[in-house]
Scaffold this motif. Sequence first.
Motif, PDB file in Angstrom:
ATOM      1  N   UNK A  12     -14.166  -2.471   8.402  1.00 33.74           N
ATOM      2  CA  UNK A  12     -13.773  -3.368   7.302  1.00 33.74           C
ATOM      3  C   UNK A  12     -12.875  -4.476   7.816  1.00 33.74           C
ATOM      4  N   UNK A  13     -12.934  -5.637   7.184  1.00 34.51           N
ATOM      5  CA  UNK A  13     -12.069  -6.748   7.608  1.00 34.51           C
ATOM      6  C   UNK A  13     -10.605  -6.438   7.320  1.00 34.51           C
ATOM      7  N   UNK A  14      -9.734  -6.989   8.128  1.00 33.61           N
ATOM      8  CA  UNK A  14      -8.301  -6.806   7.969  1.00 33.61           C
ATOM      9  C   UNK A  14      -7.633  -8.168   7.795  1.00 33.61           C
ATOM     10  N   UNK A  15      -6.309  -8.155   7.618  1.00 35.47           N
ATOM     11  CA  UNK A  15      -5.540  -9.378   7.458  1.00 35.47           C
ATOM     12  C   UNK A  15      -5.124  -9.972   8.796  1.00 35.47           C
ATOM     13  N   UNK A  16      -5.524  -9.347   9.878  1.00 33.06           N
ATOM     14  CA  UNK A  16      -5.161  -9.850  11.200  1.00 33.06           C
ATOM     15  C   UNK A  16      -5.857 -11.189  11.454  1.00 33.06           C
ATOM     16  N   UNK A  17      -5.073 -12.161  11.875  1.00 27.88           N
ATOM     17  CA  UNK A  17      -5.620 -13.488  12.127  1.00 27.88           C
ATOM     18  C   UNK A  17      -5.877 -14.298  10.887  1.00 27.88           C
ATOM     19  N   UNK A  18      -5.369 -13.868   9.752  1.00 23.87           N
ATOM     20  CA  UNK A  18      -5.604 -14.575   8.506  1.00 23.87           C
ATOM     21  C   UNK A  18      -4.642 -15.730   8.297  1.00 23.87           C
ATOM     22  N   UNK A  19      -4.817 -16.404   7.184  1.00 21.39           N
ATOM     23  CA  UNK A  19      -3.980 -17.537   6.841  1.00 21.39           C
ATOM     24  C   UNK A  19      -2.614 -17.109   6.329  1.00 21.39           C
ATOM     25  N   UNK A  20      -1.745 -18.069   6.035  1.00 24.72           N
ATOM     26  CA  UNK A  20      -0.382 -17.739   5.610  1.00 24.72           C
ATOM     27  C   UNK A  20      -0.307 -17.021   4.275  1.00 24.72           C
ATOM     28  N   UNK A  21      -1.326 -17.176   3.432  1.00 24.15           N
ATOM     29  CA  UNK A  21      -1.301 -16.527   2.125  1.00 24.15           C
ATOM     30  C   UNK A  21      -1.916 -15.137   2.130  1.00 24.15           C
ATOM     31  N   UNK A  22      -2.425 -14.688   3.246  1.00 26.66           N
ATOM     32  CA  UNK A  22      -2.949 -13.327   3.334  1.00 26.66           C
ATOM     33  C   UNK A  22      -1.789 -12.378   3.597  1.00 26.66           C
ATOM     34  N   UNK A  23      -0.975 -12.217   2.551  1.00 26.81           N
ATOM     35  CA  UNK A  23       0.236 -11.412   2.639  1.00 26.81           C
ATOM     36  C   UNK A  23      -0.075  -9.985   2.204  1.00 26.81           C
ATOM     37  N   UNK A  24       0.784  -9.021   2.538  1.00 25.64           N
ATOM     38  CA  UNK A  24       0.547  -7.639   2.098  1.00 25.64           C
ATOM     39  C   UNK A  24       0.497  -7.527   0.571  1.00 25.64           C
ATOM     40  N   UNK A  25      -0.261  -6.584   0.114  1.00 27.75           N
ATOM     41  CA  UNK A  25      -0.447  -6.420  -1.331  1.00 27.75           C
ATOM     42  C   UNK A  25       0.859  -6.173  -2.081  1.00 27.75           C
ATOM     43  N   UNK A  26       1.776  -5.301  -1.598  1.00 29.48           N
ATOM     44  CA  UNK A  26       3.041  -5.121  -2.349  1.00 29.48           C
ATOM     45  C   UNK A  26       3.827  -6.417  -2.497  1.00 29.48           C
ATOM     46  N   UNK A  27       3.833  -7.259  -1.454  1.00 25.58           N
ATOM     47  CA  UNK A  27       4.550  -8.535  -1.555  1.00 25.58           C
ATOM     48  C   UNK A  27       3.895  -9.456  -2.577  1.00 25.58           C
ATOM     49  N   UNK A  28       2.564  -9.486  -2.586  1.00 22.58           N
ATOM     50  CA  UNK A  28       1.862 -10.334  -3.538  1.00 22.58           C
ATOM     51  C   UNK A  28       2.101  -9.866  -4.977  1.00 22.58           C
ATOM     52  N   UNK A  29       2.085  -8.555  -5.198  1.00 23.92           N
ATOM     53  CA  UNK A  29       2.345  -8.045  -6.544  1.00 23.92           C
ATOM     54  C   UNK A  29       3.786  -8.312  -6.963  1.00 23.92           C
ATOM     55  N   UNK A  30       4.714  -8.205  -6.019  1.00 21.32           N
ATOM     56  CA  UNK A  30       6.101  -8.506  -6.347  1.00 21.32           C
ATOM     57  C   UNK A  30       6.296  -9.947  -6.764  1.00 21.32           C
ATOM     58  N   UNK A  31       5.632 -10.864  -6.071  1.00 22.67           N
ATOM     59  CA  UNK A  31       5.703 -12.272  -6.458  1.00 22.67           C
ATOM     60  C   UNK A  31       5.102 -12.500  -7.840  1.00 22.67           C
ATOM     61  N   UNK A  32       3.991 -11.832  -8.116  1.00 20.03           N
ATOM     62  CA  UNK A  32       3.345 -12.001  -9.423  1.00 20.03           C
ATOM     63  C   UNK A  32       4.235 -11.470 -10.542  1.00 20.03           C
ATOM     64  N   UNK A  33       4.843 -10.305 -10.346  1.00 22.78           N
ATOM     65  CA  UNK A  33       5.713  -9.749 -11.381  1.00 22.78           C
ATOM     66  C   UNK A  33       6.968 -10.593 -11.583  1.00 22.78           C
ATOM     67  N   UNK A  34       7.364 -11.312 -10.568  1.00 22.93           N
ATOM     68  CA  UNK A  34       8.573 -12.131 -10.672  1.00 22.93           C
ATOM     69  C   UNK A  34       8.314 -13.495 -11.289  1.00 22.93           C
ATOM     70  N   UNK A  35       7.125 -14.076 -11.047  1.00 26.63           N
ATOM     71  CA  UNK A  35       6.883 -15.460 -11.430  1.00 26.63           C
ATOM     72  C   UNK A  35       5.907 -15.633 -12.591  1.00 26.63           C
TER      73      UNK A  35
END
Length: 234
Positions: A12-35
């Motif tokens: 399966x594909x991973x986030x290795x070598x991805x762009x700056x917005x390919x952040x870990x899922x917990x961080x992305x959910x935290x940003x969504x709950x905050x903003x």
Amino acid sequence: TAGSVEEVVLIPPTQEGGGPLEIPEPDALGLAFEHRLDLRTALGRVTDAERFVVVAADGLEAGLDVVVGGSMGERRRLSTSNLSNPDLRPEKGFYAADLLIDLPWEKTSERNAYRNSLIDLERSVRDFQALEDVIKQEVRNDLRNLIRTRESYLIQRQATTLAQRRVDSTNLLLDAGRAQIRDLLESQEALISAQNSLSAALVSYRIAELELQRDMGVLEVSEVGLWQEYRPNA
């Protein structure tokens, strides 16, 4: 051995070598709950509903009010306005006290209000939890789509490289008399198609980045109407 079938393992594909917005899922959910403003609004409705429950519950309790009043001296009249001020004598004053008791005997309307406030609280909590689940699903889908479009872009970039090599080799074969013009035209058409697919894959990746920022609530619009994108490393 002859006739054996080699097992194919899909990685399966991973986030290795991805762009700056390919952040870990917990961080992305935290940003969504905050903003996410809609989630804040739903949480505010829960808080308001809790406050209404407290007020309605207070209406079911017994009440005891003490009213105290008193007066000392008399009011001045026009005929006595020129007299000197009398001495203050509390023992000659008039005092009264009233005791008002509100017993919880007939509280039908208050009980109905309390029951309705509980129903409203449960409804607001369910709405908040449902919206939270929707946001989680949106952010997770956006992260998966971001990785998928990035893998598609890498594949199309490799296909474009191979198509360019085919054009170069066909040119060499044509110069050596071992290929025809039709072969060169076909290789050039394949290169153009690969380049178009590469451009489409790049556009899809940028759209996926914008969709993720939108669902996290971090994509803002400036005063002049330009997008202000979120950058985790900024």
